[in-house]
Enzyme design. Structure first.
Site, PDB file in Angstrom:
ATOM      1  N   CYS A 130       0.847  -1.193   0.000  1.00  0.00           N
ATOM      2  CA  CYS A 130       0.000   0.000   0.000  1.00  0.00           C
ATOM      3  C   CYS A 130       0.883   1.245   0.000  1.00  0.00           C
ATOM      4  CB  CYS A 130      -0.861  -0.022   1.267  1.00  0.00           C
ATOM      5  SG  CYS A 130      -1.841   1.469   1.529  1.00  0.00           S
ATOM      6  N   THR A 152       0.714   3.509   2.068  1.00  0.00           N
ATOM      7  CA  THR A 152       1.105   3.688   3.466  1.00  0.00           C
ATOM      8  C   THR A 152       2.413   2.972   3.761  1.00  0.00           C
ATOM      9  OG1 THR A 152      -1.194   3.886   4.136  1.00  0.00           O
ATOM     10  CG2 THR A 152       0.367   3.290   5.855  1.00  0.00           C
ATOM     11  N   HIS A 197       5.179   5.096   2.658  1.00  0.00           N
ATOM     12  CA  HIS A 197       5.454   6.184   3.615  1.00  0.00           C
ATOM     13  C   HIS A 197       6.324   5.690   4.767  1.00  0.00           C
ATOM     14  CE1 HIS A 197       2.888   9.166   1.798  1.00  0.00           C
ATOM     15  NE2 HIS A 197       1.862   8.345   1.806  1.00  0.00           N
ATOM     16  N   HIS A 250      -0.815  -4.536   5.654  1.00  0.00           N
ATOM     17  CA  HIS A 250      -2.196  -4.742   6.110  1.00  0.00           C
ATOM     18  C   HIS A 250      -3.092  -5.293   5.011  1.00  0.00           C
ATOM     19  CE1 HIS A 250      -1.697  -0.584   4.693  1.00  0.00           C
ATOM     20  NE2 HIS A 250      -2.891  -0.754   4.189  1.00  0.00           N
ATOM     21  N   CYS A 303     -16.382   3.519  21.864  1.00  0.00           N
ATOM     22  CA  CYS A 303     -16.583   4.962  21.662  1.00  0.00           C
ATOM     23  C   CYS A 303     -17.925   5.208  20.961  1.00  0.00           C
ATOM     24  CB  CYS A 303     -15.428   5.575  20.865  1.00  0.00           C
ATOM     25  SG  CYS A 303     -15.414   5.165  19.115  1.00  0.00           S
ATOM     26  N   CYS A 362     -13.525   5.136  14.365  1.00  0.00           N
ATOM     27  CA  CYS A 362     -13.317   4.898  15.803  1.00  0.00           C
ATOM     28  C   CYS A 362     -12.280   5.880  16.345  1.00  0.00           C
ATOM     29  CB  CYS A 362     -12.825   3.463  15.998  1.00  0.00           C
ATOM     30  SG  CYS A 362     -12.159   3.132  17.645  1.00  0.00           S
ATOM     31  N   ARG A 375      -0.013   5.524 -15.981  1.00  0.00           N
ATOM     32  CA  ARG A 375      -1.304   5.362 -15.325  1.00  0.00           C
ATOM     33  C   ARG A 375      -2.455   5.979 -16.116  1.00  0.00           C
ATOM     34  NH1 ARG A 375       0.918   5.748  -9.083  1.00  0.00           N
ATOM     35  NH2 ARG A 375       1.174   3.494  -8.856  1.00  0.00           N
ATOM     36  N   LEU A 392     -11.094  10.982  -0.701  1.00  0.00           N
ATOM     37  CA  LEU A 392     -10.283   9.949  -0.055  1.00  0.00           C
ATOM     38  C   LEU A 392      -8.827  10.419   0.048  1.00  0.00           C
ATOM     39  CD1 LEU A 392     -10.387   6.908   0.909  1.00  0.00           C
ATOM     40  CD2 LEU A 392      -9.523   6.344  -1.358  1.00  0.00           C
TER      41      LEU A 392
END
Lengths: 351, 351, 351, 351
Positions: free
Chosen positions: A43, A45, A48, A68, A101, A112, A206, A267
């Protein structure tokens, strides 16, 4: 399952510093499950974290096993786990919600207050095994290919964005043609958008993929865009903008090209605050701007399974590169080059 | 445009009694428009009028020119009409709303209290020319084929039904495989329904068409249905039922197979009241039942244009029979046989 | 009705320059209606025109009769008008929609692309008589007091804002305590908001009015606000922010205090673009920002009539000053002072 | 907490047969909590069990402690419970959801396929102590009176029904003036319904209560009703019907008086299937019928807390009778008489 496993470990708080190491196989807590990872995918992420940018420096505490996005098989249940069975073919929602929560108690666990993310706040799936709370597991349909199963986390972002809008038969513009933007193009086509405008920037690779995946128009995000949209929509504008680029210019162009009473669904993540013409572009146009985060838990997952097994949506072209897990560094380089769709890792040698 | 035109006139209050006659060409009132009809299609409502059933006896006052599904060209404007231009390629919403009742003033003109329907309450489109209020005209995209343009009225029913539900990626059952039910099957496929269950009765011709148009399962509406649905949805049931059969058994079966908190969307018309298990099938399941009537004015029409010109939906197989207008009686017989999809009439000799 | 009438005419493109003059009584066009104005009220927009600010300079073409908030009696119908009757007690929607653009044809006439506003783009209601398209008139309930009838245009803004949110039983913050903000406080109380936070700035007069109208908390828009909200909502934040101040600081504070997955509903108009932290405050919180403009035509008006005649909402304290029409300049000065709620003008001497 | 407690036990499968006995105090399982009951209230369901009607015979397995409406204090936590604390002032959602079915995983746990109800499927709150899964507990605001806290289960039904409709400023008819119907009248008043029509049958006691609680019109459910509604709504009909009577006649009258495109929201339970004119009353009117069951978990509870502590809603008049727990049989008789609002039981002698 005591023993060790191969894992890609971010060992130090610096750029790169991911080592393939043998580490102890984790044991599931009472309501957790141990999954043998068969496939994983990379991903933005993860990039990063790899690059150790500002966000990563503030959030990540090495040593950490990243990752993930994955699919695998349940191999061991915690002693109170009962929601899945050993042998189940699973993927997982990466957001671990607190369940206490206000958001969690009212159907909005995707935002959350106390969320933990796997591969970010606890060890993740770039390893032979991973543990997860049982409630986060999603049992995949038996006929879902591994390469589709592993990309459900990012595809789920696309799904939540598209279905926060009203796309079928309507005009839609997608800004940002990274992997999620490209999946979004394919999804908009699969649900019969009236006209699909895919809007990129400089990345020819792309832009071409967007065309291949079903965009009716592939355009550049520049000052001439509003006029082009105006012409191709008989002055109506687009009904919905799906902003996935993380570019302030794209966000503001999106507000210009959306029709009055239309929606902008965001997003993208922006590096810092930026200037917005709230009066002219939101208020007097009666436009709504929707922040999109994560995936609805777990409505988005059921819908995804329906889409991916319906035969009406083909995401296969999104997967452009496949690597063995041991070639993780090379996979990361391809991902960083921008000349890739989705990059997947096969965990087993012979796979 | 003074002169005469050929028209199919219901001349007497009895079964049949439709004669092809030369009658005066109508003149548009100030806010009306005269349209030269190029193509028309036959609706179930037209069959009711032809057969002079109870509903027709109560509502229709011959002589009447029937027909409300058509496409054509604007040839004359009433002296205050300005919304369309001579030469425009148009179809029309057949419900003429009063614009003054509560519904009309609040965005629900499709259930106007004082509605007049063309071809039912005033002369319609089974003729060389027809007049209509200018606001009812819809300008078709130039690239919309005539045979698609003429079926927008019934396709609009399908569109309003499908989009009152949430179909993409979800499980949907369609009861009733007449022309609108078949269009609905095709539409559900075009918007990537997760699983499509097309449910018919005895008409093999239409069961086959449903399969061809994209149904994943073609089933019979009988006592074994709930078990079959249960099996194919892993006990979940269908998320939405689209009831288009007009059969009380189908309505009640639909309530059985829809999952708790699901929706039943009803376009079918039933000959008389019938027994419903409201407690078990609606209240304690938390199910919603939505009556669907007409088309949203004019949101449904814009969406339809988007769908029909997107290249993502192919309704061509729905049109199974084509006749010259002069062969109207024969066309009506085919329509009545049940061995047809949609039957269209070309108004010009050489077309 | 040929003859002359008294009117407040903006005669020149400069600050002030409103003169009370005798001018010809206008004649209604075919689909228009002539209304004898009984009461009118002054809007912030009227102040902008009076003060000849940048917006006014760009939009207004003197000579112009201002005013769009009023109530009166129908005294003459255009020759084709039929929606109202002579003698009807009416107010009017001030936005004249084109009825042909995409928005008008799909239930969003409040953001018509070609809107004309009375008292802005054509002569308005600060006069003894005004003409309007018949469709813009709203017949008031007989028992609606004149002072309530005249403020329906701004109250309609409050109604559209409040009902774009989900207020009953929930926590709501209202930024901006001008007349519309104050009406909003009263409305939130009338629909049983869980907690009402009225947030103003320096104007003590209006902070006191907010308290009187039912706010549970009256707070200042400053850096300490998020902490105060946090404390009074047990860390939950407010569910909805209604931003009516036109202050960039308020907009951004609103984004801080709204809970994840909550809504920010913006009626305020900002003098220029300003910086927003889209990532942290909208995207990752899953927040929606809704631009609010005008009133839903005409759903908002029916709801207003229901609210205003229900006995469950008391807006009377909002009306703080009453003037005879001839004292228009004085009324304008009070309005500009900020030490007023709503200022009304009675058009007839003896009223 | 080992020891015994006083409980009202349904001891045998027959009418009556509820005995006040000393029984062992239950022990909480790992994720359960033990609550000392301070107040409880009697629901219609409790009467069905007491009277041992057909439904009870099919569902209830004595011995059983009934009761699901209550408030009390947490006195002991199961060994893994962490969501509440000892000493918390709590009530509870009586539906125990499975957390694994499609509904539970998609935000619709109120229609869980495998629901267990306290006081029905497991021991309930007509006792000094009760155990419950920790997730079902709702911590009450400290300032919520005991008598309000105990009626949140039925009031939650009213809340879910009212907020599935759009009541403020609109016209609403409430059929059935039992305790929940009466709470609904009060709630509709608290959220500023435009006009409230409370519709009962023969029970004068409750017709009077409806008037006292804020109904604008109190009418009988008979053949003259549609004409009365027509007259009082200027021919518009009501926008929403809230059907809480369980009478087939009321359901069908509701469909007659609701306006086209309106909603009928049904909480009532009917003894058996009955005839409905689906075509005329639902389909061609474009009406929606919504089955309402339970309470949204836990959105409804948060909204309730907001409503009940806002000072904008007064349900106190609903509580008409108070008994000590030892006088349970007498309390049940009052409840059965129909000459009561809500009947509450105080569990402690001196309370």
């Amino acid at each position: 399952m005591a023993g060790t496993m191969l894992a890609a470990v971010k060992t130090k708080p610096q750029s790169g510093a991911v080592e393939l190491l043998q580490v102890p196989t984790p044991a599931p807590k009472p309501h957790e499950v141990l999954v043998r990872v068969k496939i994983a995918s990379i991903c933005g992420t993860d990039v990063h974290i790899y690059d150790w940018d500002e966000w990563a420096q503030a959030r990540i505490r090495p040593p950490l096993i990243q990752g993930h996005e994955f699919a695998g098989e349940v191999v061991e249940l915690g002693k109170e786990a009962s929601l899945v069975n050993v042998g189940d073919y699973v993927s997982a929602e990466g957001h671990i919600a607190c369940n206490t929560c206000y958001q969690c108690r009212t159907g909005n666990a995707h935002v959350c207050r106390n969320v933990q993310i796997i591969g970010v706040d606890r060890d993740g799936a770039f390893a032979e095994y991973v543990t997860l709370p049982e409630e986060n597991l999603v049992v995949n349909p038996a006929n879902l290919p591994l390469e589709m199963a592993t990309i459900q986390d990012p595809f789920g972002n696309a799904v939540q964005t598209v279905f926060s809008a009203d796309v079928p038969g309507n005009y839609v513009a997608i800004f940002g043609l990274g992997p999620i933007g490209l999946m979004t193009v394919a999804l908009c086509r699969a649900v019969a958008a009236g006209k699909i405008f895919a809007i990129g920037h400089r990345n020819e690779y792309r832009l071409k993929m967007a065309e291949k995946l079903g965009a009716d128009y592939v355009l550049r995000s520049d000052a001439g865009l509003p006029e082009a949209i105006d012409r191709e929509t008989e002055g109506r504008g687009v009904d919905h903008v799906l902003e996935m680029s993380g570019s302030p210019e794209a966000f503001n162009l999106g507000l210009k090209i959306v029709r009055p009473a239309g929606g902008v669904h965001v997003l993208g993540i922006y590096p810092e605050p930026f200037s917005v013409d709230v009066s002219s572009d939101i208020v007097t146009k009666g436009v709504s701007v929707h922040g999109i985060h994560g995936r609805l838990m777990y409505e988005t997952w059921y819908r995804m399974a329906g889409l991916l097994t319906s035969g009406r949506l083909d995401l296969a072209p999104i997967i452009t590169h496949r690597f063995a897990f041991k070639d993780f560094p090379e996979a990361m380089e391809v991902m960083k080059s921008g000349r890739a769709g989705k990059v997947v890792l096969y965990m087993e040698e012979g796979a």
